[in-house]
Scaffold this motif. Structure first.
Motif, PDB file in Angstrom:
ATOM      1  N   SER A   1      39.279  65.985  68.994  1.00 29.41           N
ATOM      2  CA  SER A   1      38.073  65.891  69.818  1.00 29.41           C
ATOM      3  C   SER A   1      36.991  65.089  69.113  1.00 29.41           C
ATOM      4  O   SER A   1      36.284  64.290  69.744  1.00 29.41           O
ATOM      5  CB  SER A   1      37.550  67.292  70.146  1.00 29.41           C
ATOM      6  OG  SER A   1      38.529  68.043  70.833  1.00 29.41           O
ATOM      7  N   GLN A   2      36.864  65.271  67.806  1.00 22.04           N
ATOM      8  CA  GLN A   2      35.866  64.517  67.052  1.00 22.04           C
ATOM      9  C   GLN A   2      36.167  63.020  67.093  1.00 22.04           C
ATOM     10  O   GLN A   2      35.262  62.200  67.289  1.00 22.04           O
ATOM     11  CB  GLN A   2      35.814  65.013  65.615  1.00 22.04           C
ATOM     12  CG  GLN A   2      34.737  64.346  64.778  1.00 22.04           C
ATOM     13  CD  GLN A   2      34.728  64.836  63.341  1.00 22.04           C
ATOM     14  OE1 GLN A   2      35.697  65.432  62.886  1.00 22.04           O
ATOM     15  NE2 GLN A   2      33.648  64.598  62.632  1.00 22.04           N
ATOM     16  N   ALA A   3      37.449  62.655  66.901  1.00 20.57           N
ATOM     17  CA  ALA A   3      37.817  61.246  66.952  1.00 20.57           C
ATOM     18  C   ALA A   3      37.578  60.665  68.349  1.00 20.57           C
ATOM     19  O   ALA A   3      37.093  59.533  68.489  1.00 20.57           O
ATOM     20  CB  ALA A   3      39.286  61.082  66.561  1.00 20.57           C
ATOM     21  N   MET A   4      37.892  61.418  69.393  1.00 20.16           N
ATOM     22  CA  MET A   4      37.683  60.935  70.752  1.00 20.16           C
ATOM     23  C   MET A   4      36.196  60.778  71.056  1.00 20.16           C
ATOM     24  O   MET A   4      35.799  59.831  71.748  1.00 20.16           O
ATOM     25  CB  MET A   4      38.327  61.908  71.743  1.00 20.16           C
ATOM     26  CG  MET A   4      39.844  61.946  71.677  1.00 20.16           C
ATOM     27  SD  MET A   4      40.582  63.139  72.806  1.00 20.16           S
ATOM     28  CE  MET A   4      40.131  62.437  74.381  1.00 20.16           C
ATOM     29  N   MET A   5      35.349  61.664  70.531  1.00 17.64           N
ATOM     30  CA  MET A   5      33.910  61.525  70.745  1.00 17.64           C
ATOM     31  C   MET A   5      33.374  60.290  70.030  1.00 17.64           C
ATOM     32  O   MET A   5      32.487  59.593  70.548  1.00 17.64           O
ATOM     33  CB  MET A   5      33.188  62.783  70.274  1.00 17.64           C
ATOM     34  CG  MET A   5      33.340  63.971  71.208  1.00 17.64           C
ATOM     35  SD  MET A   5      32.268  65.349  70.778  1.00 17.64           S
ATOM     36  CE  MET A   5      32.995  65.868  69.217  1.00 17.64           C
TER      37      MET A   5
END
Length: 274
Positions: A46-50
């Motif tokens: 999720s952090q990478a996608m954000m």
């Protein structure tokens, strides 16, 4: 007196025992972020996608999409963000591993080398799994991937991970002596790499006076070289993959010497006055 004496192990048996201990330490480091390993991986994905979404929106609003490489624009963004996250996460994982004064070192088989190795490998495992999950979802849900040399591009990610671990080893050796200073310097370095890593621009388009501001950074070379392997129409002229390897090796030697010296002098009483 009533303890049974340990029989000496051979080299192979010692290697197997150490590998087993490293494996369990890796599991512990992966689950340190959350008790559920799947949730820990989901948080990282999720952090990478954000990050990808934020940079995609920023490039679109500022009209910088035309300045990117010819090819898949999202792949251009991800090629920088993945290496940046891997470098930063490995730095934080190694710098935050168990030190010589940790309670875990009270267990006989545990050593600082095992702690450092497990933290580094655990970080690589999470980042690699997140990378493959995101690329698989992108390939299936959005459009087919077209990476020119995927193995070489992943090799640049490994070099970014290696340099992050090497720098984290130096921070780990210095942290018991200057905990507040190292914390501030780590934050400054991580924030500065948001721009200094070169994930927002291409090295071939920079003028000479600006190139000198970024070519000191090993991560800058890794990202530029990775884009040369990802895109068929880009050849990096102002970076090399040898430079970050040499820098990482020098940092590893400095970090190992510093960790050895700190391990001989570290004490639990250091934290009593802080």
């Amino acid at each position: 007196m009533f303890q049974s004496t340990r029989k000496p192990k051979g080299s192979f048996a010692s290697a197997i025992a150490m590998a087993e201990l490293v494996y369990h330490s890796i599991v512990r480091s992966v689950r340190k972020q959350h008790n559920n390993a799947f949730v820990a991986i989901f948080i990282n994905v999720s952090q990478a996608m954000m990050f990808v979404a934020a940079f995609f929106i920023m490039f679109s609003i500022l009209g910088m999409r035309s300045a990117a490489l010819r090819g898949d624009f999202l792949l251009y963004i991800m090629s920088g963000i993945f290496l940046y996250l891997t470098h930063t996460k490995s730095l934080g994982a190694v710098a935050g591993s168990e030190g010589p004064a940790s309670a875990m070192m009270q267990h006989a088989p545990m050593t600082t080398i095992i702690s450092i190795t497990s933290a580094a490998l655990g970080s690589l495992y999470i980042q690699s799994l997140s990378l493959f999950l995101i690329l698989f979802g992108y390939h299936v849900g959005y459009k087919p991937l077209d990476i020119e040399q995927p193995a070489a591009a992943y090799g640049m990610l490994l070099i970014a991970w290696f340099t992050g671990c090497a720098l984290g080893l130096v921070v780990l050796a210095v942290k018991p002596w200057f905990p507040a200073v190292t914390g501030v310097l780590m934050t400054v370095y991580q924030r500065a790499n948001m721009i200094a890593s070169g994930k927002m621009f291409v090295a071939n388009t920079l003028p000479g006076f600006m190139l000198a501001m970024f070519d000191w950074n090993p991560l800058f070379h890794c990202i530029d070289q990775a884009r040369g392997y990802v895109f068929i129409n880009y050849y990096p002229r102002y970076s090399s993959w040898e430079y970050p390897i040499w820098v990482g090796m020098v940092l590893v030697m400095i970090g190992l010497m510093g960790e050895f010296y700190t391990r001989k002098h570290a004490s639990l009483s250091w934290n009593a006055r802080r």
